[in-house]
Write a protein that holds these residues in place. Structure first.
Motif, PDB file in Angstrom:
ATOM      1  N   SER A 144      -9.409  15.555   0.405  1.00 29.31           N
ATOM      2  CA  SER A 144      -8.919  14.184  -0.124  1.00 29.31           C
ATOM      3  C   SER A 144      -7.738  14.709  -1.139  1.00 29.31           C
TER       4      SER A 144
ATOM      5  N   ASP B 174      -0.003   7.545  -0.141  1.00 31.79           N
ATOM      6  CA  ASP B 174      -1.237   8.148  -0.320  1.00 31.79           C
ATOM      7  C   ASP B 174      -2.205   7.280  -0.008  1.00 31.79           C
ATOM      8  N   ASN B 175      -2.268   6.162  -0.169  1.00 31.75           N
ATOM      9  CA  ASN B 175      -3.471   5.543   0.632  1.00 31.75           C
ATOM     10  C   ASN B 175      -3.605   5.367   1.974  1.00 31.75           C
ATOM     11  N   LYS B 176      -2.238   5.014   2.396  1.00 33.20           N
ATOM     12  CA  LYS B 176      -2.188   5.102   3.935  1.00 33.20           C
ATOM     13  C   LYS B 176      -2.773   6.221   4.752  1.00 33.20           C
TER      14      LYS B 176
ATOM     15  N   VAL C  43      -5.020   8.311   3.433  1.00 28.51           N
ATOM     16  CA  VAL C  43      -6.387   8.528   3.283  1.00 28.51           C
ATOM     17  C   VAL C  43      -7.096   7.401   4.414  1.00 28.51           C
TER      18      VAL C  43
ATOM     19  N   MET D  68       0.758  -1.180   0.075  1.00 38.84           N
ATOM     20  CA  MET D  68       0.151   0.031   0.037  1.00 38.84           C
ATOM     21  C   MET D  68       0.922   1.296  -0.142  1.00 38.84           C
TER      22      MET D  68
END
Length: 305
Positions: free
Chosen positions: A302, A4-6, A8, A1
């Motif tokens: 976001s 950026d996903n972490k 979010v 992961m």
């Protein structure tokens, strides 16, 4: 992961924790004020929270790094003094001298006030979508409140003034926490807040003549004890930590708008389902519009992650 996903997922987790803690706090407070005076509740709640922080520090579970030579130390100290200390006092007497209906409208303006003060004094930037999302959210809360059968505009000028000051203080808290995060982590900020609140509210309780029953009343029945534990551990300890962490990497006005709106929605739904609060078309329309504003704010947030 990827990172950026972490970030979010972390943001979603922090928002959910704060919203649940503050949203369900209405029910816990409603249960406790039946057996305790407001300042007894505040004293007991923050004494327990402060004690938790002290124990965790002593056993080495959390580390607090305080360097009072840092330039943001002023903001660190003010964070706790402004909220919950000053805010809770102003809100308590503001509601008493105005009305819960009017107070709800004032509280809904906190994100807008945060944006205005941030632009004027902290050089924060804004854009059309951010401003629009704040306005839409406020309109939703206003509809749910103004059209309620129990809406009342009663109160005094002093009550209105106190609620205005409460809005300003709550806005400054978010901005101060954001500024303090430049040199201090969320753990340090929340620890200082808890200790300041424990000291100030317990001094007030002492001055008002409340005795040891301030700390024993919640143990008289299970519901009161569970309510106090929820307010101290989840609402104060966990929620404020998560909110200070959220403010460290997001715009205060956005964070304020999303968290306060979701907390309000949870509070309203909880009141309807559990305590049989009145509701109608105004509740549904108001909450849907509020959710639209929250959705716009979350999309805007976001983009900054």
């Amino acid at each position: 992961m990827d990172s950026d996903n972490k970030k979010v997922l972390l943001t979603v987790f922090l928002v959910a924790m704060v919203s649940c803690g503050w949203g369900f706090s209405f029910l816990a407070i409603a249960l406790l004020v039946k057996v305790m005076e407001p300042f007894q509740l505040l004293a007991a709640r923050w004494a327990l929270t402060g004690l938790v922080f002290l124990v965790l520090i002593l056993i080495g579970k959390i580390k607090v790094k305080l360097d009072f030579s840092k330039k943001s130390t002023f903001f660190l100290i003010c964070t706790g003094l402004f909220e919950p200390c000053a805010y809770d006092i102003l809100e308590t007497y503001g509601i008493k001298l105005s009305s819960p209906s009017v107070s709800a409208i004032f509280v809904a303006t906190i994100p807008c006030m945060t944006l205005i003060i941030g632009m004027l004094f902290f050089k924060h930037k804004t854009d059309f979508r951010l401003t629009l999302s704040l306005i839409i959210t406020f309109v939703g809360v206003a509809i749910a409140t103004l059209f309620s059968p129990g809406f009342s505009t009663g109160g005094t000028r002093l009550g209105m003034l106190l609620m205005i000051l409460a809005v300003i203080v709550a806005s400054l808290y978010s901005l101060f926490s954001k500024s303090a995060s430049e040199d201090y982590d969320a753990t340090s900020i929340t620890t200082v807040m808890a200790l300041e609140s424990a000291i100030i509210f317990n001094i007030i309780a002492l001055v008002k003549g409340y005795g040891l029953n301030t700390y024993t009343i919640p143990f008289e029945n299970t519901a009161s004890l569970l309510s106090l534990l929820f307010l101290s551990f989840f609402c104060a300890f966990a929620s404020y930590f998560c909110y200070n962490k959220l403010l460290s990497f997001s715009a205060p006005a956005l964070a304020n708008n999303i968290v306060s709106s979701l907390s309000t929605i949870l509070g309203v739904v909880t009141g309807i389902l559990i305590t049989n609060d009145a509701w109608g078309w105004y509740t549904i329309v108001g909450l849907l519009i509020t959710l639209a504003g929250v959705w716009m704010s979350s999309r805007r947030m976001s983009e900054d992650l």
